[in-house]
Design a protein around this motif. Structure first.
Motif, mmCIF file in Angstrom:
data_model
loop_
_atom_site.group_PDB
_atom_site.id
_atom_site.type_symbol
_atom_site.label_atom_id
_atom_site.label_comp_id
_atom_site.label_asym_id
_atom_site.label_seq_id
_atom_site.Cartn_x
_atom_site.Cartn_y
_atom_site.Cartn_z
ATOM 1 N N ARG A 106 0.801 -1.222 0.000
ATOM 2 C CA ARG A 106 0.000 0.000 0.000
ATOM 3 C C ARG A 106 0.839 1.279 0.000
ATOM 4 O O ARG A 106 0.391 2.321 -0.473
ATOM 5 C CB ARG A 106 -0.925 0.018 1.218
ATOM 6 C CG ARG A 106 -2.005 -1.056 1.161
ATOM 7 C CD ARG A 106 -2.908 -0.997 2.368
ATOM 8 N NE ARG A 106 -3.626 0.255 2.465
ATOM 9 C CZ ARG A 106 -4.773 0.522 1.842
ATOM 10 N NH1 ARG A 106 -5.329 -0.398 1.081
ATOM 11 N NH2 ARG A 106 -5.368 1.682 1.984
ATOM 12 N N LEU A 107 2.050 1.216 0.520
ATOM 13 C CA LEU A 107 2.856 2.428 0.651
ATOM 14 C C LEU A 107 3.368 2.923 -0.697
ATOM 15 O O LEU A 107 3.827 2.137 -1.527
ATOM 16 C CB LEU A 107 4.042 2.165 1.573
ATOM 17 C CG LEU A 107 4.981 3.348 1.818
ATOM 18 C CD1 LEU A 107 4.274 4.447 2.596
ATOM 19 C CD2 LEU A 107 6.227 2.885 2.559
ATOM 20 N N LYS B 276 -3.748 3.447 -2.545
ATOM 21 C CA LYS B 276 -2.452 3.424 -1.884
ATOM 22 C C LYS B 276 -2.382 4.472 -0.775
ATOM 23 O O LYS B 276 -3.230 5.362 -0.675
ATOM 24 C CB LYS B 276 -1.330 3.668 -2.906
ATOM 25 C CG LYS B 276 -1.289 2.664 -4.043
ATOM 26 C CD LYS B 276 -1.095 1.245 -3.545
ATOM 27 C CE LYS B 276 -0.998 0.243 -4.677
ATOM 28 N NZ LYS B 276 -0.835 -1.143 -4.177
ATOM 29 N N THR B 277 -1.350 4.369 0.039
ATOM 30 C CA THR B 277 -1.099 5.321 1.118
ATOM 31 C C THR B 277 0.149 6.132 0.779
ATOM 32 O O THR B 277 1.271 5.624 0.888
ATOM 33 C CB THR B 277 -0.888 4.583 2.457
ATOM 34 O OG1 THR B 277 -2.034 3.782 2.744
ATOM 35 C CG2 THR B 277 -0.659 5.571 3.590
ATOM 36 N N ARG C 37 -3.818 7.894 -3.791
ATOM 37 C CA ARG C 37 -5.006 7.583 -2.976
ATOM 38 C C ARG C 37 -6.115 6.990 -3.827
ATOM 39 O O ARG C 37 -6.794 6.045 -3.403
ATOM 40 C CB ARG C 37 -5.495 8.841 -2.268
ATOM 41 C CG ARG C 37 -4.564 9.345 -1.166
ATOM 42 C CD ARG C 37 -5.210 10.455 -0.366
ATOM 43 N NE ARG C 37 -4.225 11.074 0.531
ATOM 44 C CZ ARG C 37 -3.548 12.176 0.228
ATOM 45 N NH1 ARG C 37 -3.764 12.798 -0.929
ATOM 46 N NH2 ARG C 37 -2.682 12.663 1.084
#
Length: 281
Positions: free
Chosen positions: A147-148, A174-175, A170
């Protein structure tokens, strides 16, 4: 930001392409290496079928995702792209040449982003006529799962560009984390001792790779350092290690280990070659 170009159909490029098409983007995936696009298309199809099998996509959604993907061997096909993400090998001269070509081929208002894990975004932007529209967008392997995303600010990167890349991350589930243009950014700078101390333990015959990995997993990590090197690719791991070592003016704590070079010279690159620290039949 619905028209996306991706340079490089390797492990990271195809992973980013999959993320983009399954979140509504029209993607042009570019590569000139023989067989790279065909291999990427087959992998993306496998991911789509896996997602359908797990109920994350239905047949109609998967078909729409397929229709959003275009394969290309010409940078001119980026003429309508709003953002282009470069995912070429970790070589500054190569990436700078790609950015020069993208600067000429892409619309003047398009954002040029790099998936580099350690190289200078400032140095990439400096070879273009739009350094304020150049930023880092560093995904992690495997891109469909992790996700990062590190959003990297070069010296000339504008706030508008940073917001656009963060918003895009986003929308793709994702982050995003905003980071400075410093060698290795956050994750790869922190990860160097994780790998290098493990390599020193093995190099000095304190323990073997399975033992180190088992101990690290016992501490709560999902994977040990040698398992992770095999997943990422030992060639990629060595390139990043050498890049950080040079960028920090040969700071001893970032010095690569001879075992890394030996494994690469032997062609034992990890999962992608079927053999690294472990064997993958």
């Amino acid at each position: 930001m619905e028209r996306v170009g991706i340079v490089g159909a390797g492990t990271m490029g195809r992973g980013i392409a999959y993320v983009a098409i399954t979140h509504g983007a029209q993607v042009t995936l570019y590569d000139v290496a023989p067989g790279a696009l065909e291999s990427a298309a087959a992998q993306i199809e496998a991911w789509l079928r896996e997602a359908m099998g797990k109920g994350r996509l239905d047949e109609a959604e998967a078909q729409r995702a397929r229709e959003r993907l275009r394969l290309s061997t010409a940078l001119e096909d980026f003429a309508q792209a709003e953002v282009i993400i470069e995912a070429a090998p970790e070589d500054l001269a190569l990436k700078q040449e790609i950015f020069r070509q993208l600067d000429r081929a892409c619309p003047p208002d398009a954002i040029l982003a790099s998936n580099t894990s350690s190289l200078s975004i400032t140095a990439l932007g400096a070879v273009t006529r739009r350094p304020e529209r150049v930023g880092g967008m560093h995904f992690f392997n495997p891109a469909p799962v992790m996700r990062l995303v590190e959003i990297v600010r070069g010296l000339a990167t504008s706030e508008e560009t940073l917001r656009a890349l963060s918003d895009l991350a986003r929308r793709w589930g994702k982050t995003p984390v905003l980071v400075k243009d410093t060698p290795g950014f956050i994750v790869n700078r922190v990860a160097r001792p994780f790998y290098l101390e493990a390599l020193r333990l093995v190099g000095e015959s304190v323990a073997d790779p399975p033992t180190v990995d088992r101990l690290v997993r016992a501490l709560g990590f999902r994977m040990g350092p040698f398992e992770l090197m095999d997943l990422i690719g030992l060639d990629v791991n060595l390139a990043v290690s050498e890049s950080l070592y040079r960028a920090f003016f040969e700071e001893p704590r970032f010095r690569p280990h001879p075992l890394q070079r030996q494994m690469v010279q032997a062609g034992r690159l990890g999962r992608k070659t079927g053999r690294g620290w472990y064997e993958y039949p």
